[in-house]
Design a protein around this motif. Sequence first.
Motif, PDB file in Angstrom:
ATOM      1  N   ALA A  82       1.004  -1.613   0.496  1.00 43.26           N
ATOM      2  CA  ALA A  82      -0.042   0.669  -0.143  1.00 43.26           C
ATOM      3  C   ALA A  82       0.884   1.597   0.031  1.00 43.26           C
ATOM      4  CB  ALA A  82      -0.973  -0.060   1.605  1.00 43.26           C
ATOM      5  N   THR A  83       2.088   0.819   0.820  1.00 38.70           N
ATOM      6  CA  THR A  83       2.794   2.210   0.615  1.00 38.70           C
ATOM      7  C   THR A  83       3.608   2.269  -0.640  1.00 38.70           C
ATOM      8  OG1 THR A  83       3.188   1.691   3.425  1.00 38.70           O
ATOM      9  CG2 THR A  83       5.262   3.702   2.142  1.00 38.70           C
ATOM     10  N   GLU A  84       3.735   1.178  -1.167  1.00 40.22           N
ATOM     11  CA  GLU A  84       4.479   1.711  -2.826  1.00 40.22           C
ATOM     12  C   GLU A  84       3.017   2.113  -3.506  1.00 40.22           C
ATOM     13  OE1 GLU A  84       6.173  -1.866  -5.168  1.00 40.22           O
ATOM     14  OE2 GLU A  84       5.948  -1.953  -4.228  1.00 40.22           O
ATOM     15  N   ILE A  85       2.316   1.776  -3.890  1.00 44.82           N
ATOM     16  CA  ILE A  85       1.020   2.259  -4.613  1.00 44.82           C
ATOM     17  C   ILE A  85       1.173   3.649  -4.253  1.00 44.82           C
ATOM     18  CG2 ILE A  85      -1.374   2.175  -4.797  1.00 44.82           C
ATOM     19  CD1 ILE A  85      -1.676  -0.261  -4.038  1.00 44.82           C
ATOM     20  N   GLN A  86       0.868   4.329  -2.705  1.00 46.39           N
ATOM     21  CA  GLN A  86       0.823   6.022  -2.658  1.00 46.39           C
ATOM     22  C   GLN A  86       1.807   6.156  -3.461  1.00 46.39           C
ATOM     23  OE1 GLN A  86      -0.737   7.712   0.655  1.00 46.39           O
ATOM     24  NE2 GLN A  86      -0.577   5.483   1.372  1.00 46.39           N
TER      25      GLN A  86
END
Length: 471
Positions: A82-86
């Motif tokens: 999820a951090t990577e997506i942001q």
Amino acid sequence: MSAARPIPPSPAPLRIAVVGDTLLDVDVSGSSERLSPDAPVPVVDVRTDERRAGGAGLVATMLAKDGHDVTLVTVLADDGHATEIQDLLPGVRVVAGPSGAPTPVKTRVRVGDHALVRIDEGCDTPPIPDVTDAMTAVLGDVDAVVVADYGRGVAAAPVLRDAIARAAETVPVVWDPHPKGAAPVPGIAVATPNAAEARRFTDLTGDGVTFATDAADALLETWQIGAVAVTMGDRGALVGRRTGRGLDSRFLPAPSVTAGDPCGAGDRLAAGVAVALASGADVADAVAAGVADASAYLAAGGVASLLADADPAPVEVPGTDRDAMRVVHRTRSAGGTVVATGGCFDLLHAGHARTLSAARALGDCLVVCLNSDDSVRQLKGPERPIMTQDDRVELLLALDCVDAVVVFDETTPDEALRRFRPDVWAKGGDYTADELPESRTLAEWGGRVVTVPFHPGRSTTRLAAALAHVG
């Protein structure tokens, strides 16, 4: 083929909310030249590992790259993906609630232009997520909403559906449904199911325009929305709307492009429809603009164009050098023969059609080298051409025997020919192959020049003179 009526660009960036499920998409590409010693499976030597926000995140990425003020309303997990997506969404405001499930990751492994396998992680259907006040508040201050439903529950959340319905009262809402997702909320401007999704929501069978018309009619009744655009891949889309006289259906064909990876074409279409509607277009013109956007996106390389550092060159008309080179590469990769021909083709007539058909029969693809408007004026005078090069490109690509068109500005096509080096140059005429000026150019790489049957009595000049008398 059809050229959509151009939609004027908005005077300022639009405020667009993208609502839906966000994924992490991974594209692994490489080469494969051997089988594994422990199992009869190919070994892939990885060359690239590209990552991007997928699902609603892909739609948000497209719109942000177009220069719009984009807010992504979604849910995210509490994990590293999820951090990577942001991190993969620069320029996009993310308003996210908790997903209650791991981040879904979809990894595609490709060898050359061919998909080998897709690996899904965390893609089981999660429970419908909770919706925060911040998520619904976004929809009260935007110019348009795109719902990108990927079947993971965001579009099914009752609180969010109520907020979308309220937004639909004042701004256009475009809903891109999913076979495992929720039905659109009543009152939205347009839904854009593809044929498979339309079959799932209607239980109708069939294909083509007849099926799309029946599906649009059924979905308008079931969903109670303004319009349904059933998309049909590279054929275009069928738009159905209710009028006082019943169903109004309009088929909007797609421009002809040579495309490889179709990933994201539906997202690009939905985004284009929303922008056009927010800019003042009616539904039919907005869907036509979305179809054109999707075709241009595919011609520019699809998702690969979104990962490039520079923006892809615009595709102003179908039949660019890029399309021709893809046709040539695909033909040669399959061991086929590339044929080219050329001319002004100012007013297409039966002689042209016969010549082009005969040229196509000489090989496995036909690329037409077309004199630009400036080139035609140099050759034939200031009153020519009668038709613009855009129209001539479109008419040529409407012929089944023509695979691609290259427009050149010089008086001869020699430089264009050197770019893609056809195996055969075909020309109709009452002369021999050694008299053709292109013979010397083709000889540079061992190409052959041949003539195809000439049909006397048919010419653009004669046809133009006859039309002048009629006028």
